[in-house]
Design an enzyme around this catalytic site. Structure first.
Site, PDB file in Angstrom:
ATOM      1  N   HIS A 114      39.769 -15.947  -6.153  1.00 41.44           N
ATOM      2  CA  HIS A 114      38.930 -16.945  -5.487  1.00 41.44           C
ATOM      3  C   HIS A 114      39.482 -18.333  -5.793  1.00 41.44           C
ATOM      4  O   HIS A 114      39.803 -18.625  -6.954  1.00 41.44           O
ATOM      5  CB  HIS A 114      37.488 -16.829  -5.975  1.00 41.44           C
ATOM      6  CG  HIS A 114      36.565 -17.765  -5.261  1.00 41.44           C
ATOM      7  ND1 HIS A 114      36.190 -17.577  -3.947  1.00 41.44           N
ATOM      8  CD2 HIS A 114      35.977 -18.912  -5.667  1.00 41.44           C
ATOM      9  CE1 HIS A 114      35.401 -18.573  -3.581  1.00 41.44           C
ATOM     10  NE2 HIS A 114      35.253 -19.396  -4.598  1.00 41.44           N
ATOM     11  N   ASN A 124      39.280  -9.582  -7.410  1.00 43.55           N
ATOM     12  CA  ASN A 124      39.342 -10.562  -6.317  1.00 43.55           C
ATOM     13  C   ASN A 124      39.936 -11.854  -6.847  1.00 43.55           C
ATOM     14  O   ASN A 124      39.767 -12.189  -8.020  1.00 43.55           O
ATOM     15  CB  ASN A 124      37.930 -10.848  -5.783  1.00 43.55           C
ATOM     16  CG  ASN A 124      37.934 -11.862  -4.648  1.00 43.55           C
ATOM     17  OD1 ASN A 124      38.758 -11.789  -3.733  1.00 43.55           O
ATOM     18  ND2 ASN A 124      37.017 -12.825  -4.705  1.00 43.55           N
ATOM     19  N   ASP A 133      31.419 -13.508  -5.493  1.00 45.33           N
ATOM     20  CA  ASP A 133      32.256 -14.346  -6.382  1.00 45.33           C
ATOM     21  C   ASP A 133      31.628 -14.530  -7.768  1.00 45.33           C
ATOM     22  O   ASP A 133      31.658 -15.616  -8.345  1.00 45.33           O
ATOM     23  CB  ASP A 133      32.513 -15.728  -5.736  1.00 45.33           C
ATOM     24  CG  ASP A 133      33.207 -15.613  -4.389  1.00 45.33           C
ATOM     25  OD1 ASP A 133      33.974 -14.657  -4.198  1.00 45.33           O
ATOM     26  OD2 ASP A 133      32.976 -16.484  -3.532  1.00 45.33           O
ATOM     27  N   SER A 191      40.475 -18.436  -9.749  1.00 41.43           N
ATOM     28  CA  SER A 191      39.965 -17.444 -10.696  1.00 41.43           C
ATOM     29  C   SER A 191      40.241 -16.048 -10.164  1.00 41.43           C
ATOM     30  O   SER A 191      40.136 -15.806  -8.957  1.00 41.43           O
ATOM     31  CB  SER A 191      38.441 -17.578 -10.849  1.00 41.43           C
ATOM     32  OG  SER A 191      38.068 -18.906 -11.156  1.00 41.43           O
TER      33      SER A 191
END
Ligand code: GAR
Length: 196
Positions: free
Chosen positions: A110, A108, A146, A137
């Site tokens: 973020h 992911n 997260d 990140s």
């Protein structure tokens, strides 16, 4: 063997385009699917223009039944047989069950320097805190939001005149550098984090 990457989006898909554009030549991976939870998401048309198969599973009809929504997502993913999932502006929280199925294979991006500012409104929160630097990140996805191991970060300086909008734009430029760099390294099976 070439790895297959499914990219999950909810919006404009600029990170998706950066990832897809990077997967050429001797890159060890190729995009096999762009999957959205939002009908008409700008990223779907961009993926089509790039010749990448697309699918959409709107979340609204599944209101209150996250498991059914994720089963529908999973069905689309099974058709495309990805090796790696990249969340790229995918704005739904995924359950532990879904995350477990893709453990170690789901990334992911973020828009903050995690562990700072998990969740939403990251740029305004960095401004409100008076941070001198901010950034983005890329991390492995684990059940906690997260929170997974960080694979790379890119930093930007916060200027006195920055607003949430100008900061978001500066960070987005770095997102487009960071995510492809991290994906390439991950697809190559290399360890170690990237700092830009
Ligand atoms: C990006 O800034 C991404 O970091 C963020 O959404 C934007 C999507 O832009 N993701 C999150 O906030 C996830 N919690 P894009 O659709 O143009 O790639």
């Amino acid at each position: 063997m070439t790895k297959r990457v499914a990219i999950l989006i909810s919006g404009g898909g600029s990170n998706m385009v950066a990832l897809a554009d990077s997967m050429t030549g001797d890159h060890p991976a190729r995009a096999c699917l762009v999957l959205s939870n939002v009908e008409g998401a700008g990223g779907l048309a961009k993926a089509e223009a790039l010749g990448i198969p697309t699918a959409c599973v709107p979340h609204a009809p599944f209101a209150g039944d996250r498991a059914a929504f994720e089963a529908a997502l999973h069905a689309q993913l099974m058709k495309a047989q990805p090796d790696i999932l990249c969340l790229a502006g995918f704005m739904r929280v995924l359950t532990e069950g879904f995350v477990a199925r893709w453990e170690g294979r789901m990334l992911n991006i973020h828009p903050s320097l995690l562990p700072k500012y998990k969740g939403l409104n990251t740029h305004q929160r960095a401004l409100d805190a008076g941070d001198a630097e901010h950034g983005c990140s890329v991390h492995m996805v684990t059940p906690a939001l997260d929170d997974g191991p960080i694979l790379g970060q890119a930093r930007v300086a916060v200027a006195p005149c920055d607003t949430a909008e100008t900061l978001a734009a500066k960070v987005l430029v770095q997102e487009h550098r960071l995510y492809p760099a991290v994906l390439r390294r991950f697809a190559e099976g290399q360890a170690g984090r990237i700092d830009l």
